[in-house]
Design a protein around this motif. Sequence first.
Motif, mmCIF file in Angstrom:
data_model
loop_
_atom_site.group_PDB
_atom_site.id
_atom_site.type_symbol
_atom_site.label_atom_id
_atom_site.label_comp_id
_atom_site.label_asym_id
_atom_site.label_seq_id
_atom_site.Cartn_x
_atom_site.Cartn_y
_atom_site.Cartn_z
ATOM 1 N N VAL A 1 0.931 -4.691 -10.767
ATOM 2 C CA VAL A 1 1.793 -3.583 -10.343
ATOM 3 C C VAL A 1 1.342 -2.242 -10.984
ATOM 4 O O VAL A 1 0.510 -2.492 -12.216
ATOM 5 N N ALA A 2 0.967 -1.117 -10.151
ATOM 6 C CA ALA A 2 0.571 0.065 -10.639
ATOM 7 C C ALA A 2 1.860 0.927 -11.014
ATOM 8 O O ALA A 2 2.137 1.928 -10.007
ATOM 9 N N CYS A 3 2.285 0.911 -12.077
ATOM 10 C CA CYS A 3 3.532 1.620 -12.426
ATOM 11 C C CYS A 3 3.320 1.622 -13.969
ATOM 12 O O CYS A 3 3.585 0.505 -14.681
ATOM 13 N N TYR A 4 3.615 2.676 -14.576
ATOM 14 C CA TYR A 4 3.890 2.709 -16.005
ATOM 15 C C TYR A 4 5.509 2.262 -16.575
ATOM 16 O O TYR A 4 5.490 1.888 -17.634
ATOM 17 N N ARG A 5 6.228 2.345 -15.713
ATOM 18 C CA ARG A 5 7.603 2.120 -16.179
ATOM 19 C C ARG A 5 8.306 0.978 -15.660
ATOM 20 O O ARG A 5 9.283 0.545 -15.653
ATOM 21 N N TRP A 6 7.431 -0.173 -15.093
ATOM 22 C CA TRP A 6 7.762 -1.233 -14.548
ATOM 23 C C TRP A 6 8.777 -2.295 -15.709
ATOM 24 O O TRP A 6 9.532 -2.966 -15.127
ATOM 25 N N ARG A 7 8.243 -2.218 -16.731
ATOM 26 C CA ARG A 7 8.985 -3.016 -17.873
ATOM 27 C C ARG A 7 10.496 -2.577 -17.986
ATOM 28 O O ARG A 7 11.355 -3.169 -18.780
ATOM 29 N N ASP A 8 10.555 -0.954 -17.667
ATOM 30 C CA ASP A 8 11.927 -0.439 -18.157
ATOM 31 C C ASP A 8 12.819 -0.262 -17.027
ATOM 32 O O ASP A 8 13.955 -0.345 -17.131
ATOM 33 N N ILE A 9 12.449 -0.341 -15.988
ATOM 34 C CA ILE A 9 13.406 -0.150 -14.829
ATOM 35 C C ILE A 9 13.973 -1.376 -14.290
ATOM 36 O O ILE A 9 13.610 -2.694 -14.666
ATOM 37 N N PHE B 1 0.902 -1.153 0.036
ATOM 38 C CA PHE B 1 0.077 0.071 0.012
ATOM 39 C C PHE B 1 0.799 1.274 0.036
ATOM 40 O O PHE B 1 2.033 1.271 0.976
ATOM 41 N N TYR B 2 0.404 2.365 -0.907
ATOM 42 C CA TYR B 2 1.057 3.360 -0.790
ATOM 43 C C TYR B 2 0.021 4.618 -0.834
ATOM 44 O O TYR B 2 -0.733 4.611 -1.680
ATOM 45 N N ALA B 3 -0.138 5.537 0.263
ATOM 46 C CA ALA B 3 -1.050 6.536 -0.096
ATOM 47 C C ALA B 3 -2.364 6.172 -0.295
ATOM 48 O O ALA B 3 -3.414 6.439 -0.952
ATOM 49 N N GLY B 4 -2.657 4.966 0.644
ATOM 50 C CA GLY B 4 -4.041 4.685 0.672
ATOM 51 C C GLY B 4 -4.499 3.595 -0.499
ATOM 52 O O GLY B 4 -5.604 3.104 -0.579
ATOM 53 N N SER B 5 -3.561 3.472 -1.404
ATOM 54 C CA SER B 5 -4.211 2.575 -2.610
ATOM 55 C C SER B 5 -2.848 1.304 -2.731
ATOM 56 O O SER B 5 -1.875 1.272 -2.504
ATOM 57 N N MET B 6 -3.299 0.328 -3.269
ATOM 58 C CA MET B 6 -2.794 -0.737 -3.699
ATOM 59 C C MET B 6 -1.510 -0.508 -5.123
ATOM 60 O O MET B 6 -2.005 -0.095 -6.127
ATOM 61 N N VAL B 7 -0.321 -0.595 -4.574
ATOM 62 C CA VAL B 7 0.406 -0.476 -5.833
ATOM 63 C C VAL B 7 1.111 -1.862 -6.509
ATOM 64 O O VAL B 7 1.894 -1.717 -7.462
ATOM 65 N N GLU B 8 1.112 -2.713 -5.360
ATOM 66 C CA GLU B 8 1.735 -3.941 -6.073
ATOM 67 C C GLU B 8 1.110 -5.144 -5.331
ATOM 68 O O GLU B 8 0.910 -5.081 -3.865
ATOM 69 N N LEU B 9 0.770 -6.248 -5.994
ATOM 70 C CA LEU B 9 0.288 -7.516 -5.490
ATOM 71 C C LEU B 9 0.815 -8.788 -6.022
ATOM 72 O O LEU B 9 0.728 -8.766 -7.367
ATOM 73 N N GLY B 10 1.132 -9.765 -5.071
ATOM 74 C CA GLY B 10 1.817 -10.815 -5.608
ATOM 75 C C GLY B 10 2.136 -11.996 -4.626
ATOM 76 O O GLY B 10 1.867 -11.519 -3.449
#
Length: 334
Positions: free
Chosen positions: A320-328, A235-244
């Motif tokens: 994951v809630a991230c636009y860049r997860w494939r690049d980083i 969780f970050y800032a009240g929202s789910m950002v990753e689940l696995g």
Amino acid sequence: MSKLHKILKIENLNVVYRIRRGDVKAVRNVNLDLIKGETLAVMGESGSGKTTLAMTILRLLPDAARVLTGKIIYSNDGKEVDLLKLDDNTMRKFRWKEIAMVFQAAQNAFNPLITIWEHVKDTYRDHGIKASKNEMLSKVEKLMELVQLESKRVLNSYPHELSGGMKQRTLIALALLLDPKVLILDEPTTALDILTQRNILELLKDIKRNLSLSMILISHDLAIAAELADRIVTFYAGSMVELGNVNDIFYDPKHPYTQGLIRSVPTVSREKQLYSIPGSPPDLINLPSGCKFAPRCKFATDKCRGEEPQLDYVKEGHYVACYRWRDINNGPNN
């Protein structure tokens, strides 16, 4: 562990705290399932919404809180019920019989003026369960044995007469008194010494193994999550950002925030300098636009700052809630 039976389903949950300065957006757009028999760990910094989520499930929010939208569906024995629609009396009886919680800071969870035995009797009485003294005693003695406590000594004691570890074990036993199907643990090892933490951890493993409970573990202690959890949600800032699943999160995390949390924990074998996530969590009243982690993220782009990402499919069970997860770079050690 059944992959088919979702004992708890949280849908589009939004919770705010209304204060003078505005609405604190404590939980935002959460969609999350608890599978029967699993342990789901909820990770994140203080103020990320972890405890608010748990208190919403049990309908124990303070008066300042408001559930703006959402459903919390409890499913057992072929029946489904939306906990947010139950009247107060029904919900009060539901707690501890179906879903129980072990609160943070065990001392504050007890009434200091009555013995542990009186706590046991109150639990039965408040839920309208008629049982003889021998029946109650037999049940609580088995639970005290399960948590490795001497029942005669503990039951006759007042809370202040027990050590921190004993209070925590007693609280766990009382939470199991009415045979709940779901157990929520909020920072179960906070303020305990390292040896007592280890004992509580082993105890929780035994309970999970012996009672086949579904558990929600709320913690910022990644070591506990790694040992107990089947799946982890960040969780970050009240929202789910990753689940696995636990291996995905610890060995192949995709979100920069999850990576930062893992890299910030010291290990015996780590040779690199510990990592510290730059900046601070956002103001939950005046949240930034776009990704709420963007102001602290070295990978953020204009797109990240302009539009908040939704959970994206990585692979089966991993989102994951991230636009860049494939690049980083995707490793906690990078």
